[in-house]
Design an enzyme around this catalytic site. Structure first.
Site, PDB file in Angstrom:
ATOM      1  N   LYS A 172     -37.093  33.164 -59.530  1.00  0.00           N
ATOM      2  CA  LYS A 172     -38.234  33.208 -59.788  1.00  0.00           C
ATOM      3  C   LYS A 172     -39.141  33.005 -58.592  1.00  0.00           C
ATOM      4  O   LYS A 172     -40.354  33.555 -58.261  1.00  0.00           O
ATOM      5  CB  LYS A 172     -38.593  31.919 -60.906  1.00  0.00           C
ATOM      6  CG  LYS A 172     -38.329  32.326 -62.127  1.00  0.00           C
ATOM      7  CD  LYS A 172     -39.072  33.517 -63.035  1.00  0.00           C
ATOM      8  CE  LYS A 172     -38.071  34.705 -62.863  1.00  0.00           C
ATOM      9  NZ  LYS A 172     -37.525  35.200 -63.798  1.00  0.00           N
ATOM     10  N   LYS A 184     -40.814  46.026 -63.770  1.00  0.00           N
ATOM     11  CA  LYS A 184     -40.313  45.311 -64.913  1.00  0.00           C
ATOM     12  C   LYS A 184     -38.997  45.823 -65.656  1.00  0.00           C
ATOM     13  O   LYS A 184     -38.223  45.150 -65.999  1.00  0.00           O
ATOM     14  CB  LYS A 184     -41.385  45.394 -65.896  1.00  0.00           C
ATOM     15  CG  LYS A 184     -41.146  44.654 -67.198  1.00  0.00           C
ATOM     16  CD  LYS A 184     -41.134  43.111 -67.205  1.00  0.00           C
ATOM     17  CE  LYS A 184     -40.538  42.557 -68.150  1.00  0.00           C
ATOM     18  NZ  LYS A 184     -40.261  41.193 -67.690  1.00  0.00           N
ATOM     19  N   HIS A 238     -20.268  23.620 -48.089  1.00  0.00           N
ATOM     20  CA  HIS A 238     -19.699  24.709 -47.386  1.00  0.00           C
ATOM     21  C   HIS A 238     -20.498  25.635 -46.541  1.00  0.00           C
ATOM     22  O   HIS A 238     -20.386  26.840 -46.620  1.00  0.00           O
ATOM     23  CB  HIS A 238     -18.937  25.350 -48.556  1.00  0.00           C
ATOM     24  CG  HIS A 238     -17.949  24.448 -48.992  1.00  0.00           C
ATOM     25  ND1 HIS A 238     -16.645  23.946 -48.323  1.00  0.00           N
ATOM     26  CD2 HIS A 238     -17.782  23.553 -50.249  1.00  0.00           C
ATOM     27  CE1 HIS A 238     -16.095  23.324 -49.028  1.00  0.00           C
ATOM     28  NE2 HIS A 238     -16.698  22.938 -50.272  1.00  0.00           N
ATOM     29  N   GLU A 298     -39.066  36.099 -56.351  1.00  0.00           N
ATOM     30  CA  GLU A 298     -39.964  37.253 -56.865  1.00  0.00           C
ATOM     31  C   GLU A 298     -41.506  36.874 -56.702  1.00  0.00           C
ATOM     32  O   GLU A 298     -41.967  38.078 -56.344  1.00  0.00           O
ATOM     33  CB  GLU A 298     -39.628  37.305 -58.391  1.00  0.00           C
ATOM     34  CG  GLU A 298     -38.253  37.772 -58.701  1.00  0.00           C
ATOM     35  CD  GLU A 298     -38.114  37.729 -60.221  1.00  0.00           C
ATOM     36  OE1 GLU A 298     -37.663  38.876 -60.692  1.00  0.00           O
ATOM     37  OE2 GLU A 298     -38.318  36.990 -60.786  1.00  0.00           O
ATOM     38  N   GLU A 325     -31.698  30.920 -61.170  1.00  0.00           N
ATOM     39  CA  GLU A 325     -32.972  31.681 -61.829  1.00  0.00           C
ATOM     40  C   GLU A 325     -33.977  31.071 -61.198  1.00  0.00           C
ATOM     41  O   GLU A 325     -35.005  31.715 -61.048  1.00  0.00           O
ATOM     42  CB  GLU A 325     -32.745  31.258 -63.470  1.00  0.00           C
ATOM     43  CG  GLU A 325     -33.934  31.725 -64.290  1.00  0.00           C
ATOM     44  CD  GLU A 325     -34.404  33.287 -64.224  1.00  0.00           C
ATOM     45  OE1 GLU A 325     -33.447  33.957 -63.615  1.00  0.00           O
ATOM     46  OE2 GLU A 325     -35.419  33.789 -64.468  1.00  0.00           O
ATOM     47  N   TRP A 334     -43.303  54.578 -58.793  1.00  0.00           N
ATOM     48  CA  TRP A 334     -42.574  53.284 -58.318  1.00  0.00           C
ATOM     49  C   TRP A 334     -41.722  54.015 -57.285  1.00  0.00           C
ATOM     50  O   TRP A 334     -40.705  54.795 -57.613  1.00  0.00           O
ATOM     51  CB  TRP A 334     -41.813  52.462 -59.289  1.00  0.00           C
ATOM     52  CG  TRP A 334     -41.323  51.286 -58.629  1.00  0.00           C
ATOM     53  CD1 TRP A 334     -41.765  50.007 -58.324  1.00  0.00           C
ATOM     54  CD2 TRP A 334     -39.818  51.176 -58.159  1.00  0.00           C
ATOM     55  NE1 TRP A 334     -40.993  49.106 -57.650  1.00  0.00           N
ATOM     56  CE2 TRP A 334     -39.622  49.844 -57.589  1.00  0.00           C
ATOM     57  CE3 TRP A 334     -38.689  52.036 -58.124  1.00  0.00           C
ATOM     58  CZ2 TRP A 334     -38.510  49.164 -56.951  1.00  0.00           C
ATOM     59  CZ3 TRP A 334     -37.531  51.494 -57.731  1.00  0.00           C
ATOM     60  CH2 TRP A 334     -37.284  50.219 -57.101  1.00  0.00           C
ATOM     61  N   ARG A 390     -45.157  47.660 -65.794  1.00  0.00           N
ATOM     62  CA  ARG A 390     -43.781  47.988 -65.097  1.00  0.00           C
ATOM     63  C   ARG A 390     -43.519  48.022 -63.828  1.00  0.00           C
ATOM     64  O   ARG A 390     -42.451  48.033 -63.380  1.00  0.00           O
ATOM     65  CB  ARG A 390     -43.667  49.378 -65.794  1.00  0.00           C
ATOM     66  CG  ARG A 390     -43.537  49.564 -67.229  1.00  0.00           C
ATOM     67  CD  ARG A 390     -43.636  50.893 -67.745  1.00  0.00           C
ATOM     68  NE  ARG A 390     -42.513  51.867 -67.376  1.00  0.00           N
ATOM     69  CZ  ARG A 390     -41.665  52.178 -68.219  1.00  0.00           C
ATOM     70  NH1 ARG A 390     -41.659  51.680 -69.434  1.00  0.00           N
ATOM     71  NH2 ARG A 390     -40.523  52.797 -67.897  1.00  0.00           N
ATOM     72  N   ASN A 419     -39.940  60.173 -64.630  1.00  0.00           N
ATOM     73  CA  ASN A 419     -39.303  59.191 -64.266  1.00  0.00           C
ATOM     74  C   ASN A 419     -37.869  59.253 -64.143  1.00  0.00           C
ATOM     75  O   ASN A 419     -37.341  60.128 -64.944  1.00  0.00           O
ATOM     76  CB  ASN A 419     -39.438  58.118 -65.597  1.00  0.00           C
ATOM     77  CG  ASN A 419     -41.046  57.524 -65.772  1.00  0.00           C
ATOM     78  OD1 ASN A 419     -41.974  57.973 -65.007  1.00  0.00           O
ATOM     79  ND2 ASN A 419     -41.267  56.836 -66.850  1.00  0.00           N
ATOM     80  N   GLY A 420     -37.360  58.442 -63.262  1.00  0.00           N
ATOM     81  CA  GLY A 420     -35.820  58.690 -62.966  1.00  0.00           C
ATOM     82  C   GLY A 420     -35.457  59.165 -61.706  1.00  0.00           C
ATOM     83  O   GLY A 420     -36.631  59.157 -60.816  1.00  0.00           O
ATOM     84  N   CYS A 437     -41.591  53.462 -63.098  1.00  0.00           N
ATOM     85  CA  CYS A 437     -42.449  54.716 -63.247  1.00  0.00           C
ATOM     86  C   CYS A 437     -43.049  54.612 -64.707  1.00  0.00           C
ATOM     87  O   CYS A 437     -42.346  54.215 -65.518  1.00  0.00           O
ATOM     88  CB  CYS A 437     -42.173  56.030 -62.963  1.00  0.00           C
ATOM     89  SG  CYS A 437     -41.445  56.216 -61.307  1.00  0.00           S
TER      90      CYS A 437
HETATM   91  C1  G6P Z   1     -35.866  43.641 -63.233  1.00  0.00           C
HETATM   92  C2  G6P Z   1     -36.764  42.909 -63.723  1.00  0.00           C
HETATM   93  C3  G6P Z   1     -36.246  41.575 -64.061  1.00  0.00           C
HETATM   94  C4  G6P Z   1     -35.052  41.660 -65.219  1.00  0.00           C
HETATM   95  C5  G6P Z   1     -34.011  42.907 -64.494  1.00  0.00           C
HETATM   96  C6  G6P Z   1     -33.272  43.426 -65.886  1.00  0.00           C
HETATM   97  O1  G6P Z   1     -35.227  43.465 -62.024  1.00  0.00           O
HETATM   98  O2  G6P Z   1     -37.987  42.440 -62.790  1.00  0.00           O
HETATM   99  O3  G6P Z   1     -37.186  40.600 -64.729  1.00  0.00           O
HETATM  100  O4  G6P Z   1     -34.353  40.282 -65.429  1.00  0.00           O
HETATM  101  O5  G6P Z   1     -34.876  43.890 -64.462  1.00  0.00           O
HETATM  102  O6  G6P Z   1     -33.706  43.715 -66.704  1.00  0.00           O
HETATM  103  P1  G6P Z   1     -33.530  43.775 -68.223  1.00  0.00           P
HETATM  104  O7  G6P Z   1     -34.412  44.455 -68.889  1.00  0.00           O
HETATM  105  O8  G6P Z   1     -32.196  44.521 -68.345  1.00  0.00           O
HETATM  106  O9  G6P Z   1     -33.376  42.409 -68.674  1.00  0.00           O
END
Ligand code: G6P
Length: 608
Positions: free
Chosen positions: A486, A603, A505, A489, A482, A74, A27, A99-100, A2
């Site tokens: 990506k 984000k 395995h 996501e 990673e 969100w 965000r 927010n929260g 949010c």
């Molecule tokens: C969210 C974001 C990711 C990020 C993760 C941790 O899931 O979409 O891109 O890696 O949070 O966020 P931070 O700000 O703690 O690196």
């Protein structure tokens, strides 16, 4: 997650509220809304979907006035819908954005129903609106009502409240979620992060935990958690607006991928010289403390966790210190046994990730030697609450899928590994080799970026796929994780990262002609082992997509092969990750997804 914007000014604020929401779109959100006090009273507009949907609603039913609050939501409690979108209202003139998560919302809802409040949404936020209205009805002014209401809330919140009864001010409060105050000569602002306010001001006050603030166009006043008036320092932001604009790039993610040579150079700036990691880069007294470290515990979420996994290999190999890396949401609910002289390290782009912050707060109550944050946002909660800090200096990262933040985290963590190793007898020669590796990074990343067109072509083979496997060994196992993250996501293809040695395995059962298998093959000690794993895939008809060090291209056999420049041990994971970012990006573009704001993701994850 949010986003909040609040403005009080002697002019119509509707355009700037919308502009602020647009700046917070990165965000991640699913609905948006705003409320304004105009001459006839308080009114609001809300819409499911994007800020542009809200904007269209405003064009049909305009709303203008000198004070207002706005929000991107969100969903946590209740589906994404107009009814659940903020602001939430109570009575005929109180509105709130939040927010929260309020953990005791059920209990408060029941209590408020007994005194006659009716609920129209499924959100926890509506409870806050009614609670404040309840105290206003009892005779409190807006400031007092917010102070009393927030004392009843359990959980995390940043809120801004506005009441028709006091049409000149906004009252904000925070605990667990960030809220920043923006200052100007004859108007003032509140927002969940400074991006929303950059076009309006550069002067900010980062509110502390438990603060309540009242703002009018001609002044502000901050109160601490005990209700005592306090002065908080005013900080001047040096962020340039260019840094948060897309420029010539089609997406922020692509821009941020291409910024990596510069971002990594910025991370290194002033921290290495004459073949050495400079002393004192972790702050005064930190080197002495780091010399005492006998164990390292790394905590992070998402992409940042993957950076931590790579760092684990480096710290153990270079410094010979045991190192564990763990996901924050698991760690915080364990009863960890803390060995003597353990350094607690958090990694976070935003510095506001709820689980990472909670883990840090838990670590403060245990006998860790010290707490170090590797973070990208100065003034974030993580930075302010840690004993030592190493800023990654990636600049603002807008794309939800993290790219340059990851490369700079790896770079910063390599500095940490070398600094720890320096006190454990790292040879001059190996020290110089590590530093040379770091210095080579911007150039090597630039070379990797030249694969863009070839990767775009490769991406076509993924467009119709449902699944993909990513394989790597050693420091490239986290790079496989990673790469898979990506792809899933932003393209919504199910992808899994595996240590290549685990193939037989389980995941090998999935391999047939329809399964793309991506492998990263630097020229390291595990190469021969990786080659055997490639043969296991070929023997089952799997489609291989290889990213290989060009010096060993010959031995890699058939498949879709792209060559990368030879890299040293520290540089390799950073460089080999770049083509995986590009692969995910191009697959997503071909599949027509929302690259910068993928569905359901945020984000900055400021709730648990
Ligand atoms: C969210 C974001 C990711 C990020 C993760 C941790 O899931 O979409 O891109 O890696 O949070 O966020 P931070 O700000 O703690 O690196």
């Amino acid at each position: 997650m949010c986003g909040i914007v609040g403005i009080t000014a002697g002019r119509d604020v509707s355009r700037d509220l919308i502009a602020g929401l647009k700046a917070l779109e990165y965000r991640g959100y699913d609905s948006a809304g705003l409320a304004i006090i105009a001459e006839h009273g308080m009114d609001r507009r809300r819409a499911k979907g994007k800020v542009r949907d809200l904007q269209e609603r405003l064009e049909q039913q305009p709303l203008a006035g000198p004070i207002g609050i706005a929000h991107t939501r969100w969903a946590t409690h209740g589906v994404p819908s107009e009814v659940n979108a903020h602001p939430h209202v109570s009575g005929d003139g109180l509105s709130v954005v939040h927010n929260g998560i309020i953990e005791n919302h059920d209990e408060l809802r029941a209590e408020l129903k007994t005194v006659g409040f009716e609920f129209h949404s499924q959100t926890d936020t509506e409870v806050i609106a009614h609670l404040i209205e309840h105290y206003l009805n009892a005779g409190d002014d807006l400031l007092k009502a917010v102070q009393r209401a927030t004392q009843r809330l359990h959980g995390a919140y940043a809120i801004v409240a506005m009441s028709k009864r006091e049409p000149e001010r906004l009252v904000g409060a925070r605990r667990g979620s960030p809220l920043v105050l923006g200052l100007s000569d004859d108007e003032n602002y509140l927002a969940s992060d400074i991006h929303a306010l950059l076009p309006l001001t550069r002067r900010f006050v980062y509110l502390a935990e438990g603060d309540v603030v009242t703002i009018q166009s001609d002044g502000v006043q901050v109160f601490d958690a005990d209700g005592v008036a306090v002065e908080r320092p005013v900080k001047e932001s040096s962020f340039s607006l260019d840094a948060v604009e897309r420029g010539e790039y089609r997406h922020y993610m692509l821009k941020e991928i291409h910024e990596q040579p510069q971002s990594v150079a910025d991370t290194l700036e002033g921290r290495i010289a004459n073949g050495k990691v400079m002393p004192g880069i972790f702050g005064s007294g930190a080197d002495e403390l780091l010399a005492k470290v006998r164990q390292v515990q790394i905590i992070a979420c998402g992409t940042s966790f993957h950076a931590g996994l790579v760092a684990r290999y480096w710290i153990e190999a270079l410094a010979g210190i045991p190192c564990h890396a763990e996901i924050a949401s698991e760690f915080r609910y364990r009863q960890p046994v803390v060995a003597d002289d353990t350094l607690f390290v958090t990694i976070s782009q935003s510095g506001e990730t709820a689980d990472t912050l909670a883990a840090l707060r838990m670590a403060k109550e245990r006998s860790y030697l010290a707490r170090l944050a590797v973070c990208n946002v100065p003034e974030s909660s993580l930075v302010r609450e840690s004993d030592m800090v190493l800023m990654t200096r990636a600049g603002p990262e807008i794309g939800v899928a993290s790219t340059k933040a990851f490369s700079t985290q790896l770079t910063a963590l390599a500095l940490l590994a070398v600094q720890l190793a320096k006190t454990r007898g790292l040879s001059e020669e190996r020290h110089a080799r590590c530093v040379a590796d770091l210095e080579s990074l911007p150039g090597l990343i630039r070379e990797a970026l030249e694969l863009n067109d070839a990767i775009k072509q490769m991406a076509e083979s993924f467009v119709d796929k449902q699944h993909a496997l990513f394989l790597g060994r050693g420091t490239h196992f986290p790079i496989a994780l990673e790469g898979a993250l990506k792809l899933k996501e932003i393209s919504y293809i199910h992808a899994e990262g595996y240590p290549a040695g685990e193939l037989k395995h389980g995941p090998l059962a999935l391999v047939d002609e329809t399964m793309p298998v991506v492998a990263v093959a630097p020229n390291d000690a595990l190469l021969d082992k990786l080659k055997s794993n490639m043969e296991e895939v070929r023997a089952r008809g799997g489609q291989l997509f290889l990213f290989v060090d060009r010096s060993i291209r010959h031995g890699m056999g058939e498949g879709h092969v792209l060559e990368l420049p030879p890299c040293g041990e520290i540089a390799a994971p950073v460089v080999f990750n770049v083509p995986l970012q590009l692969l995910a990006y191009h697959v997503a573009v071909l599949r027509g997804t929302d690259v910068d704001q993928p569905r359901n993701l945020a984000k900055s994850v400021t709730v648990e």
